[in-house]
Write a protein that holds these residues in place. Structure first.
Motif, PDB file in Angstrom:
ATOM      1  N   UNK A 112     -14.269   3.400   9.228  1.00 52.27           N
ATOM      2  CA  UNK A 112     -12.937   3.037   8.769  1.00 52.27           C
ATOM      3  C   UNK A 112     -12.174   4.268   8.310  1.00 52.27           C
ATOM      4  N   UNK A 113     -10.886   4.294   8.644  1.00 52.62           N
ATOM      5  CA  UNK A 113     -10.020   5.348   8.129  1.00 52.62           C
ATOM      6  C   UNK A 113      -9.532   4.988   6.743  1.00 52.62           C
ATOM      7  N   UNK A 114      -8.786   5.901   6.138  1.00 47.79           N
ATOM      8  CA  UNK A 114      -8.328   5.698   4.768  1.00 47.79           C
ATOM      9  C   UNK A 114      -7.120   4.782   4.682  1.00 47.79           C
ATOM     10  N   UNK A 115      -6.415   4.600   5.752  1.00 43.88           N
ATOM     11  CA  UNK A 115      -5.311   3.675   5.747  1.00 43.88           C
ATOM     12  C   UNK A 115      -3.977   4.303   5.419  1.00 43.88           C
ATOM     13  N   UNK A 116      -2.940   3.526   5.700  1.00 41.62           N
ATOM     14  CA  UNK A 116      -1.582   3.970   5.430  1.00 41.62           C
ATOM     15  C   UNK A 116      -0.742   2.758   5.012  1.00 41.62           C
ATOM     16  N   UNK A 117       0.144   2.979   4.059  1.00 43.77           N
ATOM     17  CA  UNK A 117       0.921   1.880   3.499  1.00 43.77           C
ATOM     18  C   UNK A 117       2.161   1.605   4.346  1.00 43.77           C
ATOM     19  N   UNK A 118       2.401   0.329   4.603  1.00 49.66           N
ATOM     20  CA  UNK A 118       3.622  -0.120   5.271  1.00 49.66           C
ATOM     21  C   UNK A 118       4.321  -1.102   4.336  1.00 49.66           C
ATOM     22  N   UNK A 119       5.568  -0.813   4.031  1.00 53.60           N
ATOM     23  CA  UNK A 119       6.355  -1.684   3.168  1.00 53.60           C
ATOM     24  C   UNK A 119       7.623  -2.101   3.900  1.00 53.60           C
ATOM     25  N   UNK A 120       7.818  -3.405   4.005  1.00 52.00           N
ATOM     26  CA  UNK A 120       8.995  -3.946   4.685  1.00 52.00           C
ATOM     27  C   UNK A 120       9.805  -4.732   3.659  1.00 52.00           C
ATOM     28  N   UNK A 121      10.999  -4.243   3.413  1.00 51.29           N
ATOM     29  CA  UNK A 121      11.820  -4.864   2.389  1.00 51.29           C
ATOM     30  C   UNK A 121      13.279  -4.508   2.607  1.00 51.29           C
ATOM     31  N   UNK A 122      14.148  -5.411   2.218  1.00 53.61           N
ATOM     32  CA  UNK A 122      15.578  -5.132   2.292  1.00 53.61           C
ATOM     33  C   UNK A 122      16.076  -4.570   0.967  1.00 53.61           C
TER      34      UNK A 122
END
Length: 122
Positions: A112-122
Protein backbone atom coordinates in the motif's frame (compact mmCIF):
# COMPACT_ATOMS: atom_id res chain seq x y z
CA UNK A 1 7.78 -2.75 -3.29
CA UNK A 2 7.05 0.92 -2.78
CA UNK A 3 4.05 2.85 -3.95
CA UNK A 4 3.51 6.58 -3.91
CA UNK A 5 0.23 8.25 -4.75
CA UNK A 6 0.05 11.89 -5.70
CA UNK A 7 -2.23 14.36 -7.43
CA UNK A 8 -4.81 14.88 -4.76
CA UNK A 9 -6.08 18.26 -3.72
CA UNK A 10 -9.13 20.43 -3.54
CA UNK A 11 -11.78 20.53 -6.26
CA UNK A 12 -15.25 21.94 -6.69
CA UNK A 13 -18.17 19.64 -7.49
CA UNK A 14 -18.16 18.75 -11.16
CA UNK A 15 -14.45 19.34 -11.55
CA UNK A 16 -11.72 16.81 -12.31
CA UNK A 17 -8.57 15.56 -10.64
CA UNK A 18 -5.99 13.05 -11.76
CA UNK A 19 -4.23 10.82 -9.29
CA UNK A 20 -1.03 9.00 -10.10
CA UNK A 21 0.56 6.02 -8.41
CA UNK A 22 4.26 5.43 -8.97
CA UNK A 23 5.62 1.99 -8.19
CA UNK A 24 9.10 0.64 -7.74
CA UNK A 25 10.81 -2.46 -6.49
CA UNK A 26 8.98 -5.29 -8.21
CA UNK A 27 7.64 -6.52 -11.50
CA UNK A 28 5.07 -3.80 -11.91
CA UNK A 29 3.88 -4.77 -15.36
CA UNK A 30 2.60 -8.17 -14.16
CA UNK A 31 0.82 -6.87 -11.07
CA UNK A 32 -2.73 -5.65 -10.66
CA UNK A 33 -3.04 -2.21 -9.07
CA UNK A 34 -6.03 -1.03 -7.13
CA UNK A 35 -7.32 2.26 -5.80
CA UNK A 36 -9.13 2.48 -2.50
CA UNK A 37 -10.41 5.41 -0.49
CA UNK A 38 -11.30 6.12 3.08
CA UNK A 39 -13.40 8.98 4.35
CA UNK A 40 -13.40 10.08 8.01
CA UNK A 41 -15.46 7.72 10.11
CA UNK A 42 -15.91 5.25 7.29
CA UNK A 43 -14.25 2.01 6.30
CA UNK A 44 -11.83 1.82 3.43
CA UNK A 45 -13.67 1.10 0.20
CA UNK A 46 -12.71 -0.13 -3.22
CA UNK A 47 -12.66 2.43 -6.02
CA UNK A 48 -11.08 0.87 -9.10
CA UNK A 49 -8.45 -1.62 -10.18
CA UNK A 50 -6.55 -2.52 -13.29
CA UNK A 51 -4.95 -5.80 -14.22
CA UNK A 52 -1.66 -6.35 -15.93
CA UNK A 53 -3.61 -6.75 -19.18
CA UNK A 54 -5.21 -3.33 -18.84
CA UNK A 55 -8.61 -4.74 -17.95
CA UNK A 56 -10.27 -2.59 -15.32
CA UNK A 57 -13.15 -2.71 -12.85
CA UNK A 58 -14.88 0.05 -10.94
CA UNK A 59 -17.06 0.55 -7.91
CA UNK A 60 -20.62 1.39 -8.87
CA UNK A 61 -20.28 4.75 -7.15
CA UNK A 62 -17.58 5.91 -9.57
CA UNK A 63 -18.45 4.00 -12.73
CA UNK A 64 -18.72 6.34 -15.69
CA UNK A 65 -16.88 9.13 -13.87
CA UNK A 66 -13.50 7.61 -13.00
CA UNK A 67 -11.06 5.96 -15.37
CA UNK A 68 -8.04 3.93 -14.34
CA UNK A 69 -5.12 3.42 -16.70
CA UNK A 70 -1.57 2.21 -16.52
CA UNK A 71 1.74 2.93 -18.20
CA UNK A 72 3.96 -0.07 -17.63
CA UNK A 73 6.94 1.65 -19.23
CA UNK A 74 6.76 4.33 -16.54
CA UNK A 75 5.59 2.06 -13.71
CA UNK A 76 2.61 4.28 -13.07
CA UNK A 77 -1.14 3.87 -12.71
CA UNK A 78 -3.42 6.84 -13.09
CA UNK A 79 -6.91 7.49 -11.81
CA UNK A 80 -8.73 10.15 -13.79
CA UNK A 81 -11.61 11.46 -11.71
CA UNK A 82 -14.26 13.49 -13.53
CA UNK A 83 -17.57 14.95 -12.40
CA UNK A 84 -16.39 14.91 -8.81
CA UNK A 85 -18.95 14.92 -6.03
CA UNK A 86 -18.63 15.91 -2.39
CA UNK A 87 -19.04 12.25 -1.47
CA UNK A 88 -15.79 11.53 -3.32
CA UNK A 89 -13.96 13.35 -0.53
CA UNK A 90 -11.58 10.84 1.04
CA UNK A 91 -7.99 9.78 1.41
CA UNK A 92 -7.09 7.80 -1.71
CA UNK A 93 -4.64 4.91 -1.65
CA UNK A 94 -3.09 2.86 -4.40
CA UNK A 95 -2.16 -0.73 -3.70
CA UNK A 96 -0.37 -3.54 -5.48
CA UNK A 97 -2.15 -6.86 -5.64
CA UNK A 98 -0.52 -10.08 -4.55
CA UNK A 99 -0.92 -11.37 -8.09
CA UNK A 100 -1.79 -10.48 -11.64
CA UNK A 101 -5.53 -10.28 -11.22
CA UNK A 102 -7.59 -7.49 -9.74
CA UNK A 103 -9.86 -7.78 -6.78
CA UNK A 104 -12.25 -5.51 -4.93
CA UNK A 105 -11.10 -6.89 -1.59
CA UNK A 106 -8.43 -5.01 0.30
CA UNK A 107 -6.92 -8.23 1.65
CA UNK A 108 -5.92 -9.16 -1.91
CA UNK A 109 -3.45 -6.31 -1.96
CA UNK A 110 -0.14 -6.76 -0.22
CA UNK A 111 1.51 -3.38 -0.73
CA UNK A 112 0.00 0.00 0.00
CA UNK A 113 1.09 3.54 -0.73
CA UNK A 114 0.76 6.38 1.74
CA UNK A 115 -2.21 7.92 0.02
CA UNK A 116 -3.30 11.36 -1.05
CA UNK A 117 -6.18 13.53 0.12
CA UNK A 118 -9.00 14.51 -2.23
CA UNK A 119 -11.47 17.12 -1.05
CA UNK A 120 -14.52 18.05 -3.11
CA UNK A 121 -16.43 21.04 -1.86
CA UNK A 122 -18.05 24.22 -3.07
Amino acid sequence: VQLQACGGGFAQPGASLRLSCAASGRSFSSTAIGWFRQAPGREREFVAAIEWTGSAIYADSVKGRFTVSRDNAKNTVNLQMNSLKPEDTAFYYCAAAKGRYYSTAAYSYGYWGQGTQVTVSS
